[in-house]
Design a protein around this motif. Sequence first.
Motif, PDB file in Angstrom:
ATOM      1  N   SER A 266       0.664  -1.274   0.045  1.00 20.79           N
ATOM      2  CA  SER A 266       0.042   0.037   0.000  1.00 20.79           C
ATOM      3  C   SER A 266       0.998   1.277   0.150  1.00 20.79           C
ATOM      4  O   SER A 266       0.429   2.441  -0.832  1.00 20.79           O
ATOM      5  CB  SER A 266      -0.877   0.008   1.325  1.00 20.79           C
ATOM      6  OG  SER A 266      -1.722  -1.161   1.311  1.00 20.79           O
ATOM      7  N   ARG A 267       1.860   1.092   0.897  1.00 22.13           N
ATOM      8  CA  ARG A 267       2.974   2.312   0.780  1.00 22.13           C
ATOM      9  C   ARG A 267       3.620   2.499  -0.510  1.00 22.13           C
ATOM     10  O   ARG A 267       3.787   3.848  -0.938  1.00 22.13           O
ATOM     11  CB  ARG A 267       3.586   2.287   2.006  1.00 22.13           C
ATOM     12  CG  ARG A 267       3.231   1.880   3.339  1.00 22.13           C
ATOM     13  CD  ARG A 267       2.583   2.786   4.121  1.00 22.13           C
ATOM     14  NE  ARG A 267       1.382   3.069   3.754  1.00 22.13           N
ATOM     15  CZ  ARG A 267       0.139   2.089   4.018  1.00 22.13           C
ATOM     16  NH1 ARG A 267       0.474   1.195   5.032  1.00 22.13           N
ATOM     17  NH2 ARG A 267      -0.964   2.396   3.681  1.00 22.13           N
ATOM     18  N   ILE A 268       3.818   1.672  -1.080  1.00 23.71           N
ATOM     19  CA  ILE A 268       4.595   1.699  -2.239  1.00 23.71           C
ATOM     20  C   ILE A 268       3.823   2.381  -3.464  1.00 23.71           C
ATOM     21  O   ILE A 268       4.304   3.038  -4.193  1.00 23.71           O
ATOM     22  CB  ILE A 268       5.342   0.425  -3.070  1.00 23.71           C
ATOM     23  CG1 ILE A 268       6.344  -0.235  -1.805  1.00 23.71           C
ATOM     24  CG2 ILE A 268       5.774   0.340  -4.396  1.00 23.71           C
ATOM     25  CD1 ILE A 268       6.903  -1.393  -1.912  1.00 23.71           C
ATOM     26  N   ALA A 269       2.669   1.998  -3.598  1.00 26.45           N
ATOM     27  CA  ALA A 269       1.602   2.414  -4.501  1.00 26.45           C
ATOM     28  C   ALA A 269       1.221   3.853  -4.121  1.00 26.45           C
ATOM     29  O   ALA A 269       1.400   4.702  -4.795  1.00 26.45           O
ATOM     30  CB  ALA A 269       0.211   1.619  -4.338  1.00 26.45           C
ATOM     31  N   GLN A 270       1.195   4.251  -2.841  1.00 19.00           N
ATOM     32  CA  GLN A 270       0.994   5.686  -2.439  1.00 19.00           C
ATOM     33  C   GLN A 270       2.298   6.526  -2.872  1.00 19.00           C
ATOM     34  O   GLN A 270       2.021   7.665  -3.200  1.00 19.00           O
ATOM     35  CB  GLN A 270       0.750   5.725  -0.998  1.00 19.00           C
ATOM     36  CG  GLN A 270      -0.583   5.247  -0.446  1.00 19.00           C
ATOM     37  CD  GLN A 270      -0.783   5.128   0.943  1.00 19.00           C
ATOM     38  OE1 GLN A 270       0.296   5.252   1.624  1.00 19.00           O
ATOM     39  NE2 GLN A 270      -1.983   5.189   1.530  1.00 19.00           N
ATOM     40  N   LEU A 271       3.403   6.109  -2.602  1.00 19.60           N
ATOM     41  CA  LEU A 271       4.537   6.550  -2.766  1.00 19.60           C
ATOM     42  C   LEU A 271       4.742   6.972  -4.313  1.00 19.60           C
ATOM     43  O   LEU A 271       5.340   8.036  -4.672  1.00 19.60           O
ATOM     44  CB  LEU A 271       5.756   5.869  -2.193  1.00 19.60           C
ATOM     45  CG  LEU A 271       6.145   6.086  -1.000  1.00 19.60           C
ATOM     46  CD1 LEU A 271       6.973   4.938  -0.272  1.00 19.60           C
ATOM     47  CD2 LEU A 271       6.396   7.216  -0.500  1.00 19.60           C
ATOM     48  N   ALA A 272       4.276   6.057  -5.160  1.00 17.75           N
ATOM     49  CA  ALA A 272       4.419   6.082  -6.744  1.00 17.75           C
ATOM     50  C   ALA A 272       3.644   7.316  -6.952  1.00 17.75           C
ATOM     51  O   ALA A 272       3.759   8.324  -7.862  1.00 17.75           O
ATOM     52  CB  ALA A 272       3.969   4.880  -7.442  1.00 17.75           C
ATOM     53  N   VAL A 273       2.444   7.410  -6.467  1.00 18.05           N
ATOM     54  CA  VAL A 273       1.356   8.498  -6.657  1.00 18.05           C
ATOM     55  C   VAL A 273       2.033   9.894  -6.448  1.00 18.05           C
ATOM     56  O   VAL A 273       1.889  10.868  -7.063  1.00 18.05           O
ATOM     57  CB  VAL A 273      -0.079   8.133  -6.129  1.00 18.05           C
ATOM     58  CG1 VAL A 273      -0.950   9.544  -6.346  1.00 18.05           C
ATOM     59  CG2 VAL A 273      -0.913   7.124  -6.807  1.00 18.05           C
ATOM     60  N   ILE A 274       2.599   9.749  -4.954  1.00 15.82           N
ATOM     61  CA  ILE A 274       3.153  10.996  -4.709  1.00 15.82           C
ATOM     62  C   ILE A 274       4.429  11.349  -5.498  1.00 15.82           C
ATOM     63  O   ILE A 274       4.636  12.760  -6.003  1.00 15.82           O
ATOM     64  CB  ILE A 274       3.757  10.756  -3.163  1.00 15.82           C
ATOM     65  CG1 ILE A 274       2.570  10.706  -2.163  1.00 15.82           C
ATOM     66  CG2 ILE A 274       4.920  11.793  -2.702  1.00 15.82           C
ATOM     67  CD1 ILE A 274       1.846  12.072  -1.778  1.00 15.82           C
ATOM     68  N   ASP A 275       4.954  10.418  -6.191  1.00 18.49           N
ATOM     69  CA  ASP A 275       6.216  10.747  -6.958  1.00 18.49           C
ATOM     70  C   ASP A 275       5.605  11.550  -8.256  1.00 18.49           C
ATOM     71  O   ASP A 275       6.100  12.522  -8.954  1.00 18.49           O
ATOM     72  CB  ASP A 275       7.043   9.439  -7.502  1.00 18.49           C
ATOM     73  CG  ASP A 275       8.259   9.486  -6.728  1.00 18.49           C
ATOM     74  OD1 ASP A 275       8.835  10.360  -6.015  1.00 18.49           O
ATOM     75  OD2 ASP A 275       8.914   8.452  -6.810  1.00 18.49           O
ATOM     76  N   CYS A 276       4.497  10.912  -8.722  1.00 24.08           N
ATOM     77  CA  CYS A 276       3.806  11.761  -9.795  1.00 24.08           C
ATOM     78  C   CYS A 276       3.413  13.119  -9.658  1.00 24.08           C
ATOM     79  O   CYS A 276       3.437  13.939 -10.546  1.00 24.08           O
ATOM     80  CB  CYS A 276       2.623  10.720 -10.313  1.00 24.08           C
ATOM     81  SG  CYS A 276       2.929   9.253 -10.929  1.00 24.08           S
ATOM     82  N   LEU A 277       2.849  13.305  -8.452  1.00 22.85           N
ATOM     83  CA  LEU A 277       2.579  14.823  -8.162  1.00 22.85           C
ATOM     84  C   LEU A 277       3.609  15.663  -8.012  1.00 22.85           C
ATOM     85  O   LEU A 277       3.711  16.673  -8.602  1.00 22.85           O
ATOM     86  CB  LEU A 277       1.742  14.589  -6.782  1.00 22.85           C
ATOM     87  CG  LEU A 277       1.129  15.858  -6.259  1.00 22.85           C
ATOM     88  CD1 LEU A 277       0.330  16.725  -6.818  1.00 22.85           C
ATOM     89  CD2 LEU A 277       0.690  15.869  -4.765  1.00 22.85           C
ATOM     90  N   PHE A 278       4.684  15.221  -7.372  1.00 23.90           N
ATOM     91  CA  PHE A 278       5.896  15.976  -6.978  1.00 23.90           C
ATOM     92  C   PHE A 278       6.538  16.385  -8.303  1.00 23.90           C
ATOM     93  O   PHE A 278       6.712  17.598  -8.577  1.00 23.90           O
ATOM     94  CB  PHE A 278       6.900  15.369  -6.296  1.00 23.90           C
ATOM     95  CG  PHE A 278       8.277  16.175  -6.210  1.00 23.90           C
ATOM     96  CD1 PHE A 278       8.135  17.055  -5.711  1.00 23.90           C
ATOM     97  CD2 PHE A 278       9.453  15.443  -6.780  1.00 23.90           C
ATOM     98  CE1 PHE A 278       9.445  17.759  -5.510  1.00 23.90           C
ATOM     99  CE2 PHE A 278      10.467  16.162  -6.786  1.00 23.90           C
ATOM    100  CZ  PHE A 278      10.732  17.327  -6.095  1.00 23.90           C
ATOM    101  N   VAL A 279       6.655  15.443  -9.097  1.00 21.25           N
ATOM    102  CA  VAL A 279       7.534  15.543 -10.430  1.00 21.25           C
ATOM    103  C   VAL A 279       6.514  16.462 -11.560  1.00 21.25           C
ATOM    104  O   VAL A 279       7.154  17.422 -11.909  1.00 21.25           O
ATOM    105  CB  VAL A 279       7.768  14.242 -11.176  1.00 21.25           C
ATOM    106  CG1 VAL A 279       8.014  14.745 -12.688  1.00 21.25           C
ATOM    107  CG2 VAL A 279       8.879  13.369 -10.482  1.00 21.25           C
ATOM    108  N   GLY A 280       5.338  16.486 -11.222  1.00 16.68           N
ATOM    109  CA  GLY A 280       4.521  17.272 -12.048  1.00 16.68           C
ATOM    110  C   GLY A 280       4.644  18.736 -11.685  1.00 16.68           C
ATOM    111  O   GLY A 280       4.720  19.697 -12.349  1.00 16.68           O
ATOM    112  N   VAL A 281       4.740  19.212 -10.190  1.00 14.62           N
ATOM    113  CA  VAL A 281       4.735  20.413  -9.385  1.00 14.62           C
ATOM    114  C   VAL A 281       6.271  20.841 -10.028  1.00 14.62           C
ATOM    115  O   VAL A 281       6.498  22.053 -10.376  1.00 14.62           O
ATOM    116  CB  VAL A 281       4.718  20.158  -8.130  1.00 14.62           C
ATOM    117  CG1 VAL A 281       5.241  21.368  -7.328  1.00 14.62           C
ATOM    118  CG2 VAL A 281       3.348  19.835  -7.677  1.00 14.62           C
TER     119      VAL A 281
END
Length: 311
Positions: A266-281
């Motif tokens: 679950s954490r790995i999936a969440q971290l992947a989404v966080i990465d997508c958000l951060f890179v977009g920012v």
Amino acid sequence: MVRQSSSRVPEPSAQDAPLADILTRVRAARPSLAPSERRVADAVLADPGQVAELSIHALAERASTSAATVMRFCRTVGTGNYPQLRLALAAAAAREHALGGERAAHGGTDISPTDSLDRIVSKIIYNEVRALQDSGAGLDVDALGRAVDAVARARRVDIFGVGASAFVGQDLHQKLHRIGQMAFIWSDRHAALTATALLGPGDVALAVSHSGETEDTTEPLQAAAERGATTIALTNDPGSTLATSADLVLTTCARETPFRSGATVSRIAQLAVIDCLFVGVAQRSYDAATTALEETYGAVQRRRRPARRTG
């Protein structure tokens, strides 16, 4: 500001891949379904290929419910009618069959008492890769884009999460801080509520919770919404209290089992989404973000031991 308050999963457009990933959508929606619809979901997940061949009345009988409930279930999981559900299930069954050989090679997905350590490693890696693939397929890119816009423009970003979700929040906090974004992480409920008192329009509150029902996380997000901040939920359940309280919902699709509830997957999936958000920012201010990342990296580089020479 319009809030996404519906507990229903958004219906996909004709171009969307999620129809082929209907099983992912059903798993995500299942926790928030009414008992009668949940029985339909269980029948679908138990044998999607066979359900694809059933009439609506036959499925209703199998799930001990009515045809009207089956129709409500269709709308809940994003298919407009029962024929569309059958087509989506047929496609999903074919996909699951193709994956069957790979799943069998890993010995299934659940950990058993007799598994060797090699088999445990194989199953865990398989589950985590599948969670990343399913989360990528099910992620609402439009919602992600609006979340990127909101964070990039925000005066400040307050992040809420407790337990393991707090670690995910800390990761986003550190990433945003390194590119000069004012961000805070709150894992204590009282501190989080205190922080929301300073939020307003132009600020962002982002909450992380796998279940979406952790009160220590849902309450601060709701308080931030009342102050006019843009609210973002990162959760595995799009029908959860957290999701229905947020302006924007980013979902993961991690399959947890009773043996591994709250698993690292679950954490790995969440971290992947966080990465997508951060890179977009970061991409919105590419040159400045790159410079900031280089400078913050250099600040700790001198603390590293020089590489040992060999030979």
